[in-house]
Design a protein around this motif. Structure first.
Motif, PDB file in Angstrom:
ATOM      1  N   LYS A 341      67.244  10.087  16.004  1.00 20.27           N
ATOM      2  CA  LYS A 341      67.291   8.831  15.924  1.00 20.27           C
ATOM      3  C   LYS A 341      68.658   8.771  16.864  1.00 20.27           C
ATOM      4  O   LYS A 341      68.365   7.771  18.373  1.00 20.27           O
ATOM      5  CB  LYS A 341      67.244   8.327  15.203  1.00 20.27           C
ATOM      6  CG  LYS A 341      66.330   6.652  15.574  1.00 20.27           C
ATOM      7  CD  LYS A 341      65.613   6.149  14.638  1.00 20.27           C
ATOM      8  CE  LYS A 341      65.394   4.328  14.461  1.00 20.27           C
ATOM      9  NZ  LYS A 341      65.542   3.508  14.203  1.00 20.27           N
ATOM     10  N   LYS A 344      68.520  10.352  20.161  1.00 16.85           N
ATOM     11  CA  LYS A 344      67.820   9.701  21.241  1.00 16.85           C
ATOM     12  C   LYS A 344      68.181   8.845  21.400  1.00 16.85           C
ATOM     13  O   LYS A 344      68.073   8.822  23.295  1.00 16.85           O
ATOM     14  CB  LYS A 344      66.040   9.690  20.505  1.00 16.85           C
ATOM     15  CG  LYS A 344      64.995  10.383  21.379  1.00 16.85           C
ATOM     16  CD  LYS A 344      63.916  10.410  19.941  1.00 16.85           C
ATOM     17  CE  LYS A 344      62.640   9.607  20.979  1.00 16.85           C
ATOM     18  NZ  LYS A 344      61.782   9.589  20.296  1.00 16.85           N
ATOM     19  N   ASN A 348      68.646   8.140  25.483  1.00 19.32           N
ATOM     20  CA  ASN A 348      68.104   7.216  26.371  1.00 19.32           C
ATOM     21  C   ASN A 348      69.231   6.368  26.866  1.00 19.32           C
ATOM     22  O   ASN A 348      69.141   6.263  28.296  1.00 19.32           O
ATOM     23  CB  ASN A 348      67.000   6.774  25.931  1.00 19.32           C
ATOM     24  CG  ASN A 348      65.692   7.318  25.254  1.00 19.32           C
ATOM     25  OD1 ASN A 348      65.306   8.489  25.992  1.00 19.32           O
ATOM     26  ND2 ASN A 348      65.466   6.628  24.141  1.00 19.32           N
TER      27      ASN A 348
END
Ligand code: GDP
Ligand code: ZN
Length: 355
Positions: A341, A344, A348
């Motif tokens: 997570k 990620k 982003n």
């Protein structure tokens, strides 16, 4: 030698044709040492290296090839091949990897029958037999107990040992043998079937290598090492772990194991401690831990002598180990997820030009 002599069968062949592996060769992993494999084919032994793809898609150590595995191979060189894929395993014997909490380590795969070897003279322990038994039962490997070195104990002690095994593990066959006097070896020999794979489990010193030498009728261990060049140009000696016996049986001798830690073995425990778990259904509480609860049918049976107290203790110990293993695995997954997570979010944020 044919692939069938190494244990190849029609279900493996069906898998090969149904999974686009028809263009690959097939071999069986007969030894492993630090991600270097010896792959035996119908023609010769190769040093097998795993293809990057297999490495990257592997989710855990268990996805890497292990001794006993069937593998799809290509790019034959004089003595090298690439390993593309591991065929589905009919059985996996595994234990908790030593020093790596929550990691399973494969002992051997595609085993039909495991011989649990113990010496009659010292270190004899039914607790330890139960431990191996749990591992076998969990993997649907047929277990047999070999009580070795019976030449070193008196008749009385031998019958005591046999009695104690029969009392606690009434369903498991026991063969009493001696490599020295050859007693009982014909029984072992007649049990071994062509094309079936056997495995020797037991601590070091119980006589596994000696038994293997006797069964094969040759001094295997002396001829059992192969000297090879590694990619770094060093010579290493690899112990061959899988052998085809003269009568056609295939036998895997594992390095001696000091620790046999338990992994996720729910079914293994259920089968090994059948009586305990059958009684557990009568406990007052559904989630009874059989340790301190009132109305525990297991504790009552231990008190009345219906269940062997040592067996009960051993069960609780392995149950705790199993729970600990599962908790560690769950914890690891959570951490991996949290890490994924984070990566990620970072990506982003990077896309949005934050870094
Ligand atoms: P492994 O570590 O399980 O492979 O054990 P080995 O095969 O190396 O045997 C350990 C020792 O026990 C060796 O010294 C063997 O000669 C000895 N040994 C093996 N089988 C027997 C047996 O049936 N009787 C006796 N007296 N000694 C044995
Ligand atoms: Zn209970």
């Amino acid at each position: 030698m044919t692939l069938e002599d190494l244990g190849y069968n029609s279900s493996l062949e069906s898998y090969r044709t149904e999974h686009d592996l028809a263009n690959f060769g097939v071999g069986r992993v007969i030894a492993e040492h630090k991600e270097r494999y010896i792959v035996k084919t119908a023609i010769q032994d190769y040093e097998g290296e795993i293809l990057g793809n297999l490495r990257y898609t592997a989710q855990s150590r268990a996805d890497f090839p292990a001794v006993g595995d069937w593998v799809a191979i290509s790019d034959y060189d004089t003595d090298k091949v690439l390993i593309h894929a591991v065929f589905p395993r009919s059985s996996i014997l595994q234990r908790q990897a030593v020093g790596k909490k929550g990691d399973a380590q494969i002992i051997a795969t595609n085993i039909d029958t495991a011989f649990i070897v113990q010496a009659a003279d010292r270190g004899f322990s039914i607790n330890r037999i139960e431990r191996y038994l749990t591992i076998c039962n969990d993997s649907k490997v047929n277990p047999m107990i070999i009580l070795n070195k019976i030449d070193l104990v008196s008749e009385d002690i031998l019958s005591e040992l046999l009695e104690s095994i029969a009392k606690r593990l009434p369903k498991v066959p026991v063969i009493a043998i001696s490599n020295t006097t050859q007693q009982g070896l014909d029984v072992v020999k007649t049990l071994i079937e062509k094309g079936k794979t056997y495995c020797l489990l037991g601590s070091s010193g119980v006589g596994k290598s000696t038994l293997l030498n006797t069964l094969s009728g040759q001094e295997l261990m002396k001829t059992n090492t192969i000297s090879e060049h590694t990619s770094r140009g060093r010579h290493v000696t690899t112990h061959r772990e899988l052998q085809v016996l003269n009568n056609g049986g295939i036998i895997i001798d594992n390095p001696g194991m000091r620790e046999v830690g338990i992994t996720e073995v729910t079914e293994g425990l259920e089968l090994t401690f059948e009586t305990i778990l059958e009684l557990a259904k009568q406990c007052k509480f559904k989630d009874c831990t059989h340790t301190t609860e009132k109305g525990c049918a297991v504790i009552a049976a231990v008190d009345s002598g219906e269940i062997d107290a040592m067996s009960y203790e051993n069960y609780l110990k392995m149950e705790r180990e199993k729970e600990h293993f599962e908790a560690t695995v769950a914890e690891k997954r959570k951490k991996d997820k949290a890490f994924g997570k984070m990566v990620k979010e970072f990506k982003n944020a990077k896309k949005r030009g934050k870094y």
